[in-house]
Design a protein around this motif. Structure first.
Motif, PDB file in Angstrom:
ATOM      1  N   LEU A  71       0.834  -1.211   0.000  1.00 46.17           N
ATOM      2  CA  LEU A  71       0.000   0.000   0.000  1.00 46.17           C
ATOM      3  C   LEU A  71       0.864   1.254   0.000  1.00 46.17           C
ATOM      4  N   ALA A  72       1.969   1.230   0.753  1.00 43.03           N
ATOM      5  CA  ALA A  72       2.866   2.382   0.778  1.00 43.03           C
ATOM      6  C   ALA A  72       3.459   2.630  -0.612  1.00 43.03           C
ATOM      7  N   GLY A  73       3.892   1.569  -1.274  1.00 39.30           N
ATOM      8  CA  GLY A  73       4.422   1.722  -2.629  1.00 39.30           C
ATOM      9  C   GLY A  73       3.370   2.189  -3.614  1.00 39.30           C
ATOM     10  N   LEU A  74       2.146   1.687  -3.433  1.00 37.27           N
ATOM     11  CA  LEU A  74       1.046   2.098  -4.307  1.00 37.27           C
ATOM     12  C   LEU A  74       0.758   3.590  -4.158  1.00 37.27           C
ATOM     13  N   LEU A  75       0.827   4.091  -2.931  1.00 31.38           N
ATOM     14  CA  LEU A  75       0.597   5.517  -2.705  1.00 31.38           C
ATOM     15  C   LEU A  75       1.698   6.369  -3.333  1.00 31.38           C
ATOM     16  N   GLY A  77       3.407   5.583  -5.997  1.00 31.05           N
ATOM     17  CA  GLY A  77       3.106   5.595  -7.425  1.00 31.05           C
ATOM     18  C   GLY A  77       1.928   6.482  -7.758  1.00 31.05           C
ATOM     19  N   TRP A  78       0.923   6.484  -6.885  1.00 29.10           N
ATOM     20  CA  TRP A  78      -0.266   7.318  -7.115  1.00 29.10           C
ATOM     21  C   TRP A  78       0.106   8.804  -7.053  1.00 29.10           C
ATOM     22  N   PHE A  79       0.946   9.175  -6.097  1.00 28.45           N
ATOM     23  CA  PHE A  79       1.415  10.559  -6.021  1.00 28.45           C
ATOM     24  C   PHE A  79       2.099  10.975  -7.320  1.00 28.45           C
ATOM     25  N   ASN A  80       2.903  10.070  -7.868  1.00 27.30           N
ATOM     26  CA  ASN A  80       3.657  10.387  -9.073  1.00 27.30           C
ATOM     27  C   ASN A  80       2.777  10.367 -10.320  1.00 27.30           C
ATOM     28  N   VAL A  81       1.948   9.330 -10.456  1.00 25.75           N
ATOM     29  CA  VAL A  81       1.182   9.136 -11.692  1.00 25.75           C
ATOM     30  C   VAL A  81      -0.046  10.030 -11.733  1.00 25.75           C
ATOM     31  N   ILE A  85       3.399  14.437  -9.085  1.00 17.75           N
ATOM     32  CA  ILE A  85       4.514  14.833  -8.221  1.00 17.75           C
ATOM     33  C   ILE A  85       5.780  14.125  -8.712  1.00 17.75           C
ATOM     34  N   MET A  86       6.885  14.815  -8.753  1.00 15.75           N
ATOM     35  CA  MET A  86       8.140  14.247  -9.215  1.00 15.75           C
ATOM     36  C   MET A  86       8.463  12.961  -8.454  1.00 15.75           C
ATOM     37  N   ASP A  87       9.002  11.968  -9.167  1.00 17.41           N
ATOM     38  CA  ASP A  87       9.213  10.650  -8.579  1.00 17.41           C
ATOM     39  C   ASP A  87      10.040  10.693  -7.292  1.00 17.41           C
ATOM     40  N   LEU A  88      11.139  11.408  -7.302  1.00 15.79           N
ATOM     41  CA  LEU A  88      11.991  11.493  -6.118  1.00 15.79           C
ATOM     42  C   LEU A  88      11.260  12.146  -4.951  1.00 15.79           C
ATOM     43  N   LEU A  89      10.516  13.217  -5.235  1.00 11.81           N
ATOM     44  CA  LEU A  89       9.788  13.927  -4.190  1.00 11.81           C
ATOM     45  C   LEU A  89       8.638  13.083  -3.651  1.00 11.81           C
ATOM     46  N   ALA A  90       7.980  12.306  -4.513  1.00 15.05           N
ATOM     47  CA  ALA A  90       6.889  11.435  -4.061  1.00 15.05           C
ATOM     48  C   ALA A  90       7.396  10.429  -3.027  1.00 15.05           C
ATOM     49  N   GLY A 179       1.040   4.036 -16.313  1.00 18.11           N
ATOM     50  CA  GLY A 179       0.758   4.549 -14.974  1.00 18.11           C
ATOM     51  C   GLY A 179       0.430   3.421 -14.009  1.00 18.11           C
ATOM     52  N   LEU A 180      -0.471   2.533 -14.428  1.00 17.73           N
ATOM     53  CA  LEU A 180      -0.813   1.387 -13.581  1.00 17.73           C
ATOM     54  C   LEU A 180       0.386   0.475 -13.378  1.00 17.73           C
ATOM     55  N   ALA A 181       1.186   0.321 -14.431  1.00 21.29           N
ATOM     56  CA  ALA A 181       2.376  -0.526 -14.321  1.00 21.29           C
ATOM     57  C   ALA A 181       3.354   0.038 -13.303  1.00 21.29           C
ATOM     58  N   THR A 182       3.523   1.347 -13.299  1.00 21.38           N
ATOM     59  CA  THR A 182       4.423   1.978 -12.328  1.00 21.38           C
ATOM     60  C   THR A 182       3.921   1.778 -10.902  1.00 21.38           C
ATOM     61  N   MET A 183       2.628   1.978 -10.694  1.00 27.07           N
ATOM     62  CA  MET A 183       2.070   1.800  -9.355  1.00 27.07           C
ATOM     63  C   MET A 183       2.171   0.351  -8.908  1.00 27.07           C
TER      64      MET A 183
END
Length: 298
Positions: A71-75, A77-81, A85-90, A179-183
């Protein structure tokens, strides 16, 4: 190094092999610099330790910890996708938020498990000494995780994740929902990291709020060392290299800190880690120079 120290280093190395596999997914396969790792590792430990201390089955507690990490990783990815929000900042945002969340879960800075049952005591109860039993159980877990990852990333969904990291524009042209793949990839990555955190808490006798500090450095060091000693393109060999890198990383640190000749102490741990990572980063360049020098000399 004594036999006991050897098994202890192997045990920690196997636990951080799971972290290294998670880092491999985010940094190498998805090309996503995910710093959530420093928060999802203690998250796994916090969830597992709190549930076990409350009387829950250790296997159920470990499974819930894995889901919490996903769930933490999914969030992230959701912030980024979705929120752009920039990947590093997310990753930094989730890592920061997880510090408070982990404190909320535990209710205090640490949760001891000295007298509580764990997955190690339930799997092999009193058949072997605990310092022998834990590495054996962890070895089976790591091998199973590696084989499952090898199978997953050779499937259609896994190939879509790999294409997303390699060339997202081409992947979208082929109909891959990047996007879904990244999350999904980040969820899988942090699930593995949280599994490592849950097993670490049960192995070390408790969870602590500071147990995640520097986790991303250890994961990256394992990936870099593994790629240096066993360079490969096939994912089957890459996952093996990462596992070996995590184990060797712990052995190098144990050897350095247990060497009376060098004179290093426990407070020098971060210094040794930084030197190891630096050496692993420079090693490929030194190897190329050595080969080019041999070629010129020939």
């Amino acid at each position: 190094m004594t036999f006991y120290s050897f098994l202890g280093s192997l045990e920690i190395g196997l636990i951080f092999s799971l972290v290294a596999l998670g880092v491999l997914i985010s940094f190498r396969i998805l090309n996503f610099p995910d710093l959530t790792v420093d928060g999802s590792f203690p998250l796994g430990g916090a969830v597992a330790a709190t549930m076990i201390a409350a009387g829950a089955n250790p296997f159920l507690a470990t499974a819930v910890a894995v889901l919490a990490g996903a769930l933490a990783g999914l969030l992230t990815g959701w912030f980024n996708v979705r929120l752009k929000i920039m990947d590093l900042l997310a990753g930094i945002l989730l890592m920061t938020a997880l510090y408070s969340i982990n404190l909320r879960i535990m209710g205090k800075p640490n949760v001891p498990l000295i007298t509580e049952p764990t997955v190690f005591t339930l799997l092999l109860p009193e058949l072997l000494p605990d310092y022998v039993e834990r590495p054996l159980v962890l070895l089976v877990v790591v091998i199973a995780a590696k084989l499952l990852l090898d199978w997953f990333f050779s499937s259609q969904i896994g190939l879509a994740l790999r294409a997303t990291g390699a060339n997202p524009r081409m992947a979208r042209a082929q109909g891959v929902p990047t996007g879904l793949a990244t999350m999904a990839g980040l969820a899988l990555s942090n699930a593995l990291v949280a599994l490592g955190g849950a097993l670490f808490a049960q192995s070390q006798g408790g969870a602590d709020i500071s147990m995640g500090i520097g986790t991303i450095v250890i994961g990256l060091a394992a990936v870099i060392i593994g790629e240096s000693i066993l360079p490969a393109r096939r994912l089957v060999w890459v996952t093996l290299a990462v596992i070996l890198g995590a184990i060797l990383y712990r052995f190098f640190i144990a050897l350095a800190l247990n060497s009376d000749l060098i004179g290093l102490k426990s407070q020098d741990l971060n210094l040794v880690a930084a030197l190891l990572v630096t050496f692993a980063l420079v090693l490929p360049m030194l190897r190329r120079k050595w080969r080019s020098g041999r070629g010129a000399g020939g």
